[in-house]
Design a protein around this motif. Structure first.
Motif, mmCIF file in Angstrom:
data_model
loop_
_atom_site.group_PDB
_atom_site.id
_atom_site.type_symbol
_atom_site.label_atom_id
_atom_site.label_comp_id
_atom_site.label_asym_id
_atom_site.label_seq_id
_atom_site.Cartn_x
_atom_site.Cartn_y
_atom_site.Cartn_z
ATOM 1 N N ARG A 2 59.142 -38.842 -74.303
ATOM 2 C CA ARG A 2 60.528 -38.412 -74.508
ATOM 3 C C ARG A 2 61.036 -37.739 -73.246
ATOM 4 N NH1 ARG A 2 61.605 -37.978 -80.176
ATOM 5 N NH2 ARG A 2 63.716 -37.521 -79.541
ATOM 6 N N GLU A 3 62.256 -38.067 -72.866
ATOM 7 C CA GLU A 3 62.864 -37.468 -71.679
ATOM 8 C C GLU A 3 63.433 -36.099 -72.023
ATOM 9 O OE1 GLU A 3 66.316 -38.405 -68.377
ATOM 10 O OE2 GLU A 3 65.768 -39.964 -69.807
ATOM 11 N N LEU A 4 62.998 -35.097 -71.252
ATOM 12 C CA LEU A 4 63.512 -33.742 -71.438
ATOM 13 C C LEU A 4 64.686 -33.461 -70.525
ATOM 14 C CD1 LEU A 4 60.333 -31.470 -71.530
ATOM 15 C CD2 LEU A 4 61.800 -32.101 -73.430
ATOM 16 N N HIS A 27 52.986 -33.562 -68.963
ATOM 17 C CA HIS A 27 54.294 -34.133 -68.654
ATOM 18 C C HIS A 27 54.192 -35.084 -67.464
ATOM 19 C CE1 HIS A 27 53.703 -30.581 -66.189
ATOM 20 N NE2 HIS A 27 54.426 -31.199 -65.270
ATOM 21 N N LEU A 49 59.359 -36.152 -68.448
ATOM 22 C CA LEU A 49 59.051 -36.674 -69.771
ATOM 23 C C LEU A 49 57.829 -35.977 -70.341
ATOM 24 C CD1 LEU A 49 60.447 -39.089 -68.120
ATOM 25 C CD2 LEU A 49 59.555 -40.505 -69.926
ATOM 26 N N GLU A 52 55.541 -37.569 -77.157
ATOM 27 C CA GLU A 52 56.299 -37.401 -78.405
ATOM 28 C C GLU A 52 55.817 -36.180 -79.199
ATOM 29 O OE1 GLU A 52 59.294 -38.606 -80.919
ATOM 30 O OE2 GLU A 52 58.645 -39.887 -79.273
ATOM 31 N N ASP A 54 54.556 -33.458 -78.125
ATOM 32 C CA ASP A 54 54.852 -32.194 -77.441
ATOM 33 C C ASP A 54 56.343 -31.949 -77.254
ATOM 34 O OD1 ASP A 54 52.145 -31.564 -77.089
ATOM 35 O OD2 ASP A 54 52.024 -32.804 -75.290
ATOM 36 N N ASN A 55 57.168 -32.874 -77.706
ATOM 37 C CA ASN A 55 58.606 -32.794 -77.461
ATOM 38 C C ASN A 55 59.221 -31.497 -77.996
ATOM 39 O OD1 ASN A 55 61.209 -33.860 -76.635
ATOM 40 N ND2 ASN A 55 61.581 -34.258 -78.800
ATOM 41 N N ARG A 56 58.927 -31.170 -79.231
ATOM 42 C CA ARG A 56 59.537 -29.981 -79.841
ATOM 43 C C ARG A 56 59.103 -28.699 -79.119
ATOM 44 N NH1 ARG A 56 59.473 -28.216 -86.192
ATOM 45 N NH2 ARG A 56 60.758 -26.377 -85.905
ATOM 46 N N ARG A 59 60.771 -28.472 -75.680
ATOM 47 C CA ARG A 59 62.187 -28.117 -75.789
ATOM 48 C C ARG A 59 62.367 -26.634 -76.117
ATOM 49 N NH1 ARG A 59 65.979 -31.844 -75.844
ATOM 50 N NH2 ARG A 59 65.279 -33.963 -75.532
ATOM 51 N N ASP A 74 68.352 -35.035 -77.636
ATOM 52 C CA ASP A 74 67.123 -35.436 -78.320
ATOM 53 C C ASP A 74 67.453 -36.547 -79.289
ATOM 54 O OD1 ASP A 74 64.477 -35.452 -78.999
ATOM 55 O OD2 ASP A 74 64.599 -33.713 -80.318
#
Length: 75
Positions: A2-4, A27, A49, A52, A54-56, A59, A74
């Motif tokens: 996922r792109e941050l 990342h 990035l 998935e 670790d996305n939450r 952020r 998101d």
């Protein structure tokens, strides 16, 4: 993945990667080698990035650090 964040600001990239490292969040920084091809003009943004899973956490870390305005939507 996922792109941050997507930015041309290398100081920002460095700060965010340091935060992610300190939190042990794996990342990737994509497009950083494109600066050699583009002539180091800073035209092409770098993308940070995370996995998935670790996305939450990533952020939340960036929001807590004051980088909420830099986060990509998101989706």
């Amino acid at each position: 993945m996922r792109e941050l964040v997507r930015t041309n600001d290398m100081v920002l990239v460095s700060a965010i990667t340091a935060l992610l490292d300190s939190a042990n969040i794996h990342h990737l920084v994509l497009d950083q080698n494109m600066s050699v091809i583009e002539g180091s003009l800073g035209i092409l943004p770098r993308r940070i990035l995370v996995h998935e899973d670790d996305n939450r956490a990533a952020r939340e870390l960036l929001v807590d650090a004051g980088f909420a305005h830099e986060l990509r939507a998101d989706e």
